[in-house]
Design a protein around this motif. Structure first.
Motif, short mmCIF file in Angstrom:
data_model
loop_
_atom_site.label_atom_id
_atom_site.label_comp_id
_atom_site.label_asym_id
_atom_site.label_seq_id
_atom_site.Cartn_x
_atom_site.Cartn_y
_atom_site.Cartn_z
N TYR A 178 7.86 -3.90 -15.07
CA TYR A 178 8.92 -3.50 -14.13
C TYR A 178 10.24 -3.93 -14.73
O TYR A 178 10.57 -5.13 -14.76
CB TYR A 178 8.66 -4.15 -12.76
N LEU A 227 14.60 -11.51 -9.64
CA LEU A 227 13.36 -11.11 -10.33
C LEU A 227 13.61 -10.86 -11.81
O LEU A 227 14.46 -10.04 -12.18
CB LEU A 227 12.83 -9.82 -9.68
N ARG A 265 2.55 -7.63 -16.70
CA ARG A 265 2.29 -8.35 -15.44
C ARG A 265 0.96 -7.89 -14.88
O ARG A 265 0.40 -6.87 -15.31
CB ARG A 265 3.42 -8.08 -14.43
N SER A 319 6.14 1.15 -13.27
CA SER A 319 6.32 0.73 -11.87
C SER A 319 5.11 1.19 -11.06
O SER A 319 4.37 2.09 -11.47
CB SER A 319 7.59 1.37 -11.27
N VAL A 320 4.96 0.61 -9.89
CA VAL A 320 3.92 1.09 -8.97
C VAL A 320 4.25 2.54 -8.58
O VAL A 320 3.35 3.38 -8.44
CB VAL A 320 3.85 0.19 -7.71
N GLN A 321 5.56 2.84 -8.45
CA GLN A 321 5.96 4.19 -8.06
C GLN A 321 5.40 5.23 -9.05
O GLN A 321 4.85 6.26 -8.66
CB GLN A 321 7.49 4.29 -8.03
N ASN A 359 2.24 -3.66 -3.16
CA ASN A 359 2.32 -4.30 -4.47
C ASN A 359 2.02 -5.78 -4.24
O ASN A 359 2.87 -6.53 -3.78
CB ASN A 359 3.72 -4.09 -5.06
N ILE A 380 4.84 0.54 -1.39
CA ILE A 380 5.27 1.79 -2.02
C ILE A 380 4.46 2.92 -1.40
O ILE A 380 3.22 2.83 -1.31
CB ILE A 380 5.03 1.76 -3.55
O1 LIG Z 1 6.52 -1.59 -9.42
C1 LIG Z 1 7.40 -2.14 -8.73
N1 LIG Z 1 8.18 -1.40 -7.92
C2 LIG Z 1 9.16 -1.94 -7.14
O2 LIG Z 1 9.86 -1.21 -6.38
C3 LIG Z 1 9.32 -3.33 -7.21
N2 LIG Z 1 10.16 -4.20 -6.60
C4 LIG Z 1 9.86 -5.44 -7.05
O3 LIG Z 1 10.43 -6.50 -6.67
N3 LIG Z 1 8.84 -5.39 -7.94
C5 LIG Z 1 8.49 -4.09 -8.06
N4 LIG Z 1 7.54 -3.48 -8.80
#
Ligand SMILES: O=c1[nH]c(=O)c2[nH]c(=O)[nH]c2[nH]1
Length: 295
Positions: free
Chosen positions: A161, A172, A178, A224-226, A252, A280
């Motif tokens: 991320y 963060l 991760r 990202s998770v997105q 997440n 998400i």
């Molecule tokens: O994959 C992620 N998407 C996010 O939108 C997000 N926000 C965050 O703090 N960590 C993550 N990780």
């Protein structure tokens, strides 16, 4: 004088639990379902005048859950059962205009013993619950939305991320390595019935797993998770040709790098958390198709 409107009303029975066994000689098939019924009906007079004439009681709906389960004489899928139950309500009761049936199925799975399937022994396997939401109305319109919930997935690497907005509120750190963990809820609406609901379910679930986990040893960091969520939904649209709209919710679940007292994080120890968690969610459809909501 006050005037009122009643733009919505429906009634049903929630959390009707049942087990169904089909006996094929000594080989038995077993499902455990949690059934929720809800019917739209011309029952304004019950709300306005206290007149229950013509009302299909929720107790009757509960009893019917078991009746229709018994009538399914052949081993059937959760989708076939929900369709039969919805059609029963609409076709039986003149005042019912639409039936909405939601069913969850526990992951009872036939046990393998010395590599052979046991005739009548089952174990709860995995955490995921198979779901279906069926609506059927007087005009004969049938909508089937299949899905799953509580599918717990985790990978220890190839997730990152980076590149997100930074300001005075951002703490963060960026990372390209991760743990990614989630408990997936997914539903997919069918444009038409697949050839086999079980095969379509298996293909959809495998599509979710393949996209979440990625190509294994070959390095491909998911940003990202997105992005992962979108890949997972695309896999279902690609592998289940009669699906048209995919809803995905992915918490997440954070594993936070830990600095043990007197030491520092060495890609080894994490603080495991469940709350707070990221959340998400998206709906992905074929182009031009209206999105469905969660159920
Ligand atoms: O994959 C992620 N998407 C996010 O939108 C997000 N926000 C965050 O703090 N960590 C993550 N990780």
């Amino acid at each position: 004088m006050a005037t009122y409107a009643l733009p919505l009303h429906h009634h049903g029975k929630s959390k009707v639990r049942l087990g169904r066994v089909w006996r094929d000689g000594t080989v038995h098939h077993m499902v455990e379902w949690n059934v929720n019924t809800m019917i739209d009906s011309d029952m304004e007079h019950a709300f306005l005048n206290g007149d229950n004439t013509g009302m299909t009681a929720t107790d009757t709906q509960k009893n019917t859950v078991y009746v229709v389960a018994q009538r399914m004489s052949q081993k059937c899928t959760i989708e076939q059962y929900a369709i039969a139950l919805a059609q029963h309500f609409v076709r039986t009761y003149p005042l019912v205009s639409k039936a909405k049936i939601y069913v969850e199925q526990k992951p009872w799975t036939r046990v393998q013993q010395s590599g052979l399937p046991h005739d009548h022994g089952f174990a709860l396997q995995g955490t995921e619950v198979r779901t279906v939401y069926v609506t059927y109305d007087k005009a004969g319109t049938l909508d089937v939305t299949a899905g799953l919930k509580d599918l717990s997935l985790l990978k220890t690497t190839q997730s990152g991320y980076e590149g997100f907005l930074r300001d005075q509120y951002t703490l963060l750190p960026e990372t390209n390595d991760r743990i990614m963990a989630s408990t997936v809820t997914c539903t997919w609406k069918y444009a038409a019935a697949p050839a086999c609901y079980d095969a379509a379910y298996a293909a959809a679930k495998q599509g979710l797993l393949d996209a979440f986990l990625g190509p294994g040893a070959r390095r491909r960091v998911q940003p990202s998770v997105q992005y992962t969520l979108y890949d997972m939904a695309k896999n279902i649209l690609d592998r289940v040709p009669t699906s048209e709209s995919i809803f995905l919710n992915m918490p997440n679940l954070h594993f936070i790098p830990c600095n043990p007292v007197g030491s520092s994080f060495n890609n080894d120890v994490y603080v495991a958390t469940s709350e707070p968690h990221g959340n998400i969610e998206a709906v992905i459809t074929r182009k031009g198709i209206a999105p469905h909501c969660k159920l």
